[in-house]
Design a protein around this motif. Sequence first.
Motif, PDB file in Angstrom:
ATOM      1  N   ASN A   1       0.674  -1.409  -0.105  1.00 43.88           N
ATOM      2  CA  ASN A   1      -0.018   0.044  -0.047  1.00 43.88           C
ATOM      3  C   ASN A   1       0.860   1.121  -0.116  1.00 43.88           C
ATOM      4  O   ASN A   1       1.927   1.303   0.401  1.00 43.88           O
ATOM      5  CB  ASN A   1      -0.791   0.241   1.398  1.00 43.88           C
ATOM      6  N   ARG A   2       0.535   2.275  -0.616  1.00 42.44           N
ATOM      7  CA  ARG A   2       0.971   3.760  -0.652  1.00 42.44           C
ATOM      8  C   ARG A   2       0.101   4.523   0.240  1.00 42.44           C
ATOM      9  O   ARG A   2      -0.978   4.172   0.501  1.00 42.44           O
ATOM     10  CB  ARG A   2       0.931   4.393  -2.089  1.00 42.44           C
ATOM     11  N   ASN A   3       1.026   5.553   0.666  1.00 40.50           N
ATOM     12  CA  ASN A   3       0.117   6.590   1.496  1.00 40.50           C
ATOM     13  C   ASN A   3       0.016   8.113   0.820  1.00 40.50           C
ATOM     14  O   ASN A   3       0.833   8.186   0.255  1.00 40.50           O
ATOM     15  CB  ASN A   3       0.541   6.679   2.731  1.00 40.50           C
TER      16      ASN A   3
ATOM     17  N   ILE B   1      -1.166  12.119   2.165  1.00 38.39           N
ATOM     18  CA  ILE B   1      -1.920  12.735   3.156  1.00 38.39           C
ATOM     19  C   ILE B   1      -2.446  14.241   2.381  1.00 38.39           C
ATOM     20  O   ILE B   1      -1.466  14.945   1.822  1.00 38.39           O
ATOM     21  CB  ILE B   1      -0.719  13.292   4.254  1.00 38.39           C
TER      22      ILE B   1
ATOM     23  N   ILE C   1       3.240   7.005   9.540  1.00 40.97           N
ATOM     24  CA  ILE C   1       3.507   7.185   7.888  1.00 40.97           C
ATOM     25  C   ILE C   1       4.713   8.160   7.943  1.00 40.97           C
ATOM     26  O   ILE C   1       4.833   9.230   8.408  1.00 40.97           O
ATOM     27  CB  ILE C   1       2.376   8.155   7.453  1.00 40.97           C
TER      28      ILE C   1
ATOM     29  N   ASN D   1       6.975   4.962   0.215  1.00 42.50           N
ATOM     30  CA  ASN D   1       5.583   4.734   0.388  1.00 42.50           C
ATOM     31  C   ASN D   1       4.511   5.874   0.691  1.00 42.50           C
ATOM     32  O   ASN D   1       3.287   5.827   0.772  1.00 42.50           O
ATOM     33  CB  ASN D   1       5.442   3.897   1.733  1.00 42.50           C
ATOM     34  N   LEU D   2       5.249   7.187   0.788  1.00 37.93           N
ATOM     35  CA  LEU D   2       4.445   8.223   0.742  1.00 37.93           C
ATOM     36  C   LEU D   2       4.357   8.985  -0.570  1.00 37.93           C
ATOM     37  O   LEU D   2       5.371   9.582  -0.906  1.00 37.93           O
ATOM     38  CB  LEU D   2       4.818   9.257   2.180  1.00 37.93           C
TER      39      LEU D   2
ATOM     40  N   VAL E   1      -4.095   2.818  -2.078  1.00 37.67           N
ATOM     41  CA  VAL E   1      -3.712   3.976  -1.539  1.00 37.67           C
ATOM     42  C   VAL E   1      -4.474   4.376  -0.250  1.00 37.67           C
ATOM     43  O   VAL E   1      -5.666   4.585  -0.541  1.00 37.67           O
ATOM     44  CB  VAL E   1      -3.551   5.238  -2.618  1.00 37.67           C
ATOM     45  N   ASP E   2      -3.678   4.418   0.894  1.00 38.63           N
ATOM     46  CA  ASP E   2      -4.355   4.993   1.987  1.00 38.63           C
ATOM     47  C   ASP E   2      -4.334   6.459   1.897  1.00 38.63           C
ATOM     48  O   ASP E   2      -3.248   6.936   2.180  1.00 38.63           O
ATOM     49  CB  ASP E   2      -3.866   4.306   3.211  1.00 38.63           C
ATOM     50  N   VAL E   3      -5.487   7.174   1.833  1.00 41.57           N
ATOM     51  CA  VAL E   3      -5.649   8.685   1.742  1.00 41.57           C
ATOM     52  C   VAL E   3      -5.889   9.080   3.054  1.00 41.57           C
ATOM     53  O   VAL E   3      -6.890   8.809   3.798  1.00 41.57           O
ATOM     54  CB  VAL E   3      -6.631   9.157   0.573  1.00 41.57           C
ATOM     55  N   TYR E   4      -5.170   9.848   3.806  1.00 43.17           N
ATOM     56  CA  TYR E   4      -5.500  10.600   4.961  1.00 43.17           C
ATOM     57  C   TYR E   4      -5.704  11.933   4.580  1.00 43.17           C
ATOM     58  O   TYR E   4      -5.027  12.768   4.387  1.00 43.17           O
ATOM     59  CB  TYR E   4      -4.331  10.570   5.985  1.00 43.17           C
TER      60      TYR E   4
ATOM     61  N   HIS F   1      -9.451   7.746   5.005  1.00 45.99           N
ATOM     62  CA  HIS F   1      -9.380   8.085   6.310  1.00 45.99           C
ATOM     63  C   HIS F   1      -9.631   9.603   6.399  1.00 45.99           C
ATOM     64  O   HIS F   1      -8.732  10.308   6.191  1.00 45.99           O
ATOM     65  CB  HIS F   1      -8.131   7.452   6.770  1.00 45.99           C
TER      66      HIS F   1
END
Length: 128
Positions: free
Chosen positions: A2-4, A6, A28, A33-34, A61-64, A92
């Motif tokens: 997974n990528r992140n 913000i 993170i 990964n960011l 992609v985890d989107v914060y 998120h």
Amino acid sequence: MNRNAIICEGAAEEAIIEILLNHSLLLIESDENLLEDGPIRVRSADEFCEKYLGRDFDGKVDVYRILDSRREQFSFKTRRKAKLYEEKLNIHNVITAPEIEILIIISEDKYQEFLKSKEKPSDFSKKN
């Protein structure tokens, strides 16, 4: 893997996230990964996907999303686009109510000036 990403609503949120990343105070980290190695200032789901999801990488992609409004939605203009990207994104929302700008005001030793202004923290921060 997974990528992140913000996504910050404004300059105050971005400044605080930068501080946290620079001091390794988030799980993170600014590494491979960011996306963009730091905060992104894109608020629209369509613009984010067009700009950042055209890249070829495995996983989701985890989107914060760092924002102070519970009402602001991360939605796509068309149902077709939503379907295309929903498999790639975990959204998120990190709500920073009350406004996070007050932390910037305090850190810059402008709290008394802010109190005299009788403005909202976000308006005072924009001006100063």
